[in-house]
Design a protein around this motif. Sequence first.
Motif, PDB file in Angstrom:
ATOM      1  N   VAL A 168       0.837  -1.208   0.000  1.00 47.97           N
ATOM      2  CA  VAL A 168       0.000   0.000   0.000  1.00 47.97           C
ATOM      3  C   VAL A 168       0.872   1.259   0.000  1.00 47.97           C
ATOM      4  O   VAL A 168       0.622   2.205  -0.751  1.00 47.97           O
ATOM      5  N   GLN A 211       3.015   1.400  -3.504  1.00 46.40           N
ATOM      6  CA  GLN A 211       2.258   1.427  -4.761  1.00 46.40           C
ATOM      7  C   GLN A 211       1.200   2.512  -4.791  1.00 46.40           C
ATOM      8  O   GLN A 211       0.689   2.866  -5.850  1.00 46.40           O
ATOM      9  N   GLY A 212       0.837   3.039  -3.624  1.00 50.48           N
ATOM     10  CA  GLY A 212      -0.132   4.133  -3.580  1.00 50.48           C
ATOM     11  C   GLY A 212      -1.561   3.702  -3.816  1.00 50.48           C
ATOM     12  O   GLY A 212      -2.410   4.533  -4.145  1.00 50.48           O
ATOM     13  N   GLU A 213      -1.856   2.416  -3.636  1.00 51.81           N
ATOM     14  CA  GLU A 213      -3.223   1.918  -3.820  1.00 51.81           C
ATOM     15  C   GLU A 213      -3.627   1.100  -2.604  1.00 51.81           C
ATOM     16  O   GLU A 213      -2.835   0.271  -2.121  1.00 51.81           O
ATOM     17  N   ASP A 217      -5.489  -1.776  -0.417  1.00 52.61           N
ATOM     18  CA  ASP A 217      -5.753  -3.194  -0.665  1.00 52.61           C
ATOM     19  C   ASP A 217      -7.250  -3.409  -0.900  1.00 52.61           C
ATOM     20  O   ASP A 217      -8.085  -2.670  -0.374  1.00 52.61           O
ATOM     21  N   ASN A 218      -7.571  -4.418  -1.691  1.00 56.16           N
ATOM     22  CA  ASN A 218      -8.989  -4.704  -1.983  1.00 56.16           C
ATOM     23  C   ASN A 218      -9.612  -5.674  -1.001  1.00 56.16           C
ATOM     24  O   ASN A 218     -10.744  -6.138  -1.198  1.00 56.16           O
ATOM     25  N   ARG A 242      -4.530  -7.888  -2.863  1.00 53.26           N
ATOM     26  CA  ARG A 242      -3.992  -7.375  -4.122  1.00 53.26           C
ATOM     27  C   ARG A 242      -2.764  -6.478  -3.894  1.00 53.26           C
ATOM     28  O   ARG A 242      -1.838  -6.466  -4.704  1.00 53.26           O
ATOM     29  N   ALA A 243      -2.744  -5.740  -2.785  1.00 51.97           N
ATOM     30  CA  ALA A 243      -1.655  -4.788  -2.544  1.00 51.97           C
ATOM     31  C   ALA A 243      -0.299  -5.467  -2.422  1.00 51.97           C
ATOM     32  O   ALA A 243       0.726  -4.880  -2.760  1.00 51.97           O
ATOM     33  N   THR A 266       1.031   9.309  -6.396  1.00 47.70           N
ATOM     34  CA  THR A 266      -0.223  10.077  -6.492  1.00 47.70           C
ATOM     35  C   THR A 266      -1.069   9.807  -5.267  1.00 47.70           C
ATOM     36  O   THR A 266      -0.964   8.752  -4.643  1.00 47.70           O
ATOM     37  N   TRP A 280      -4.110   8.812  -2.930  1.00 46.75           N
ATOM     38  CA  TRP A 280      -5.097   7.760  -3.062  1.00 46.75           C
ATOM     39  C   TRP A 280      -6.482   8.353  -3.311  1.00 46.75           C
ATOM     40  O   TRP A 280      -6.827   9.400  -2.800  1.00 46.75           O
TER      41      TRP A 280
END
Length: 245
Positions: free
Chosen positions: A194, A197-199, A201-202, A206-207, A242, A244
Amino acid sequence: MDARVSELFGSGNGHSSGSGGVSSGKPGNGYGVAPKKASAKSKKAKARLSRNFKPSNNTPYLPPEAEEGNIEYKLKLVNPTQYRFEHLATQMKWRLQEGRGEAVYQIGVEDNGMLVGLSEEEMRASLKTLHRLAEKVGADIAILREREVDYDSDVPRKIAEVLIRKVPDDQQFLDLRVAVLGNVDSGKSTLLGVLTQGELDNGRGRARLNLFRHLHEIQTGRTSSISFEILGFNSKGESALTHWG
């Protein structure tokens, strides 16, 4: 950072400014910072402040300012003389050297750690001076957080925590390595995924996928090797990723 600092500031962000006593560098540090010695003018200014500010038994305090290290307390920095400005710039260089390129200024705080706070006007003037000082030494400045101190006063008073950052002349960037340790399934890989990668987790892992290096890691969902991930920040302490959504 002392735990008391986080407790006092909470998680808020904001702007502030201040000037207190001048801390000193050790003799022979290369910057020639003189030991702290309050001038007659600064003593009069503090006397005027003390007449308007009456601390109570519940007055919050930070730990007293340390002579060494990269943390500097400033009560206020309003319209310093040229001599005072040059002294403050030299002092900032010393704090940056102590922090290997980073210094933290607590604005609106006495040298003994008392959270006096500043009015909005004083805060703006002090921040302006701090910006000028940072430009003088070739550093960047970022307001980390602020809080209001309540002394039953008609005029709101605030303190602020400010980050000063400058890459040393002999380095291309500031390098800080952090090891993440923990029990199995405690979320180490997910956390790193997280952050780097800046995203978010689902909820199904996935993270952490980008951290896997081997087929069996993908199949089991568990890392089995030591890995290194890079997280970059710009000169103001903002993540290079970027924001979130």
